[in-house]
Scaffold this active site. Structure first.
Site, PDB file in Angstrom:
ATOM      1  NE  ARG A   1      -4.234  -1.157   0.143  1.00 28.28           N
ATOM      2  CZ  ARG A   1      -4.413  -2.303  -0.850  1.00 28.28           C
ATOM      3  NH1 ARG A   1      -3.430  -2.839  -1.549  1.00 28.28           N
ATOM      4  NH2 ARG A   1      -5.529  -3.155  -0.689  1.00 28.28           N
TER       5      ARG A   1
ATOM      6  CG  ASP B   1       1.552  -2.503  -8.267  1.00 25.56           C
ATOM      7  OD1 ASP B   1       1.570  -2.319  -9.362  1.00 25.56           O
ATOM      8  OD2 ASP B   1       0.868  -3.435  -7.792  1.00 25.56           O
TER       9      ASP B   1
ATOM     10  CD  GLU C   1      -2.883   3.115  -5.410  1.00 25.63           C
ATOM     11  OE1 GLU C   1      -1.752   2.632  -5.073  1.00 25.63           O
ATOM     12  OE2 GLU C   1      -3.793   2.122  -5.581  1.00 25.63           O
TER      13      GLU C   1
ATOM     14  CG  HIS D   1      -2.802  -0.924  -6.980  1.00 26.62           C
ATOM     15  ND1 HIS D   1      -3.318  -0.436  -5.860  1.00 26.62           N
ATOM     16  CD2 HIS D   1      -3.092  -2.418  -6.868  1.00 26.62           C
ATOM     17  CE1 HIS D   1      -3.497  -1.133  -4.923  1.00 26.62           C
ATOM     18  NE2 HIS D   1      -3.382  -2.384  -5.375  1.00 26.62           N
TER      19      HIS D   1
END
Ligand code: NAD
Length: 328
Positions: A233, A257, A262, A294
C-alpha cells in the site's frame, strides 16, 4: 438481489459475469468511484468496491440511509473503510483475504529484476538500434540479503521466491511463520532488517503502526544504495522522504506498484492530461525509479478467484452464514 459495483473496469465485468453464471445476481456497473455523491444514488442492499474507493464515515452514513447492509470488497486490503462507522451503522464488510498471492509476489520479483537489470531501458534502446550496455549494469541477486516486512499470504510466497534466487532472507512480522523458518528465513528485529538488507520488500497491511514505515528515520538506518520494493500500500512509504533519499543516493532503486495518492491517478488513461501531482512527477523523473499502476494482482488466476470469492461472500451473507467478514 442487486449488487452495485464501483470503480469498475471492463475486465471486472468480464470476470464477474463468468462467476455470476451460477449465482444470477443483478450486477449494476459504475465506472465512477464511491464517494459522497455516488453513494447517494445507490439502490441496492449490497455494494462492491475496490482499493481506492472512499469508504469513510460520511460515505458509510449515506450508504446506510440508502439501505446498504453489506459492503463487499473485491480486494484483500480494507484500509480505505472506516470500520467504526460500519459497526455503528450495522453494515457488514466482507473481503477477499487471499486470491493469488503468486500474482503479487511474482510482480514484486518482476519489479526487482527490472530495476536491477534495467530491462525496461534495454528494450527501448535496442528498438532504436542502440546496442550499447553503458548504464545497464546490475548486480547478482544471488547472495544478497533481502528483508521482507510482512510474511502473510504474499510475503511468504515472496520469501520462497527469493530463497530460490539464492538470497539470504530476513523477515519481520508480528508472528513468525515456522514453515518459513524451517525453509531458511530468519526472523529479526525491524531495525536489524533495515541495517542488514540490500533489498527491502513491503508486504504488511497499511494501518496506524505501519503508516510511513519507510521514512527518513528508517531510511537513515539502511545501507547506502538499498533497493526498496512496495507492492503493498502506498501509505507505507513516506514519498517525500523517499525522494530526498533518492537524491542523496541512499536509495539505490525504488520500485512501487502503489502510491499514497494513487486514487487520483491510477486506473485511468491520463496520457493527454496535465498531471498536477508534482510528487509523482518528481518520483518518475528518477532513472532508478519504476512505477506500475497497482497491477500486481492483475493475472487471470487472481481475477477469476476475486470474482468467485466476492460473489460467494455475498451469497453466504444472504444465507445468514457470512464468511471473510472484516472484524470491527
Ligand atoms: P496477509 O494479511 O496475509 O499478510 C499480512 C502480514 O503482515 C501478516 O502476516 C501480518 O501479521 C503482518 N503484519 C501486520 N502488521 C504488521 C507490522 N506492523 N509489521 C510487520 N508485519 C505486519 O496479507 P497479504 O494477502 O499477504 O497482503 C499483504 C498486503 O498486500 C495487503 O495488506 C495489501 O495491502 C497488499 N496487496 C497489494 C496488491 C496489489 O495489487 N499491489 C494485491 C493484494 C494485496
Amino acid at each position: 438481489m442487486k449488487i452495485t459495483f464501483f470503480s469498475t473496469q471492463p475486465y471486472d465485468q468480464t470476470f464477474f459475469d463468468i462467476a455470476n453464471e451460477s449465482q444470477k445476481f443483478e450486477l449494476i456497473w459504475n465506472q465512477s468511484s464511491l464517494n459522497e455523491q455516488t453513494a447517494a444514488s445507490v439502490n441496492s442492499e449490497v455494494i462492491c468496491i475496490f482499493v481506492n474507493d472512499v469508504c469513510n464515515a460520511a460515505v458509510i452514513n449515506i450508504l446506510a440511509k440508502q439501505g446498504v447492509q453489506l459492503i463487499a470488497l473485491r480486494c484483500a486490503g480494507f484500509n480505505n473503510v472506516d470500520l467504526e462507522a460500519a459497526a455503528a451503522t450495522n453494515i457488514k464488510i466482507v473481503r477477499v483475504p487471499a486470491y493469488s498471492p503468486y500474482a503479487v509476489a511474482e510482480h514484486t520479483l518482476a519489479l526487482l529484476l527490472t530495476v536491477n537489470r534495467k530491462t525496461h531501458k534495454a528494450y527501448n534502446r535496442v528498438r532504436e538500434q542502440n546496442f550499447s550496455l553503458d548504464g545497464l549494469l546490475g548486480f547478482d541477486l544471488h547472495g544478497k540479503t533481502i528483508g521482507v516486512i510482512g510474511t502473510g499470504n504474499i510475503g511468504q510466497v515472496f520469501c520462497k521466491i527469493m530463497l530460490g534466487m539464492g538470497c539470504k532472507v530476513l523477515a519481520f512480522d508480528l508472528i513468525a511463520n515456522k514453515e518459513l523458518e524451517q525453509a531458511g528465513v530468519h526472523y529479526t528485529h525491524l531495525i536489524d532488517l533495515f541495517e542488514q538488507s540490500d533489498i527491502i520488500s513491503l508486504h504488511c497491511p497499511l494501518n496506524e503502526s505501519t503508516q510511513h514505515i519507510i521514512n527518513t528515520h528508517s531510511l537513515s538506518k539502511m545501507k547506502n544504495g538499498v533497493v526498496i520494493l512496495n507492492t503493498s500500500r502506498g501509505g507505507l512509504l513516506q514519498t517525500k522522504d523517499a525522494i530526498h533519499s533518492l537524491k542523496s543516493g541512499k536509495i539505490g532503486a525504488l520500485a512501487i506498484d502503489v502510491y499514497e495518492q494513487e486514487s487520483t491517478l491510477f486506473a485511468r488513461d491520463l496520457s493527454t492530461s496535465i498531471i498536477t501531482d508534482d510528487t509523482i512527477q518528481r518520483l518518475m523523473s528518477f532513472p532508478n525509479v519504476l512505477v506500475t499502476a497497482h497491477q500486481a494482482f492483475f493475472t487471470e488466476e487472481a481475477l477469476t478467484q476475486i470474482a468467485s470469492i466476492t460473489l460467494n461472500n455475498i451469497q453466504h451473507w444472504k444465507e445468514g452464514k457470512a464468511e471473510n467478514v472484516v472484524a470491527y
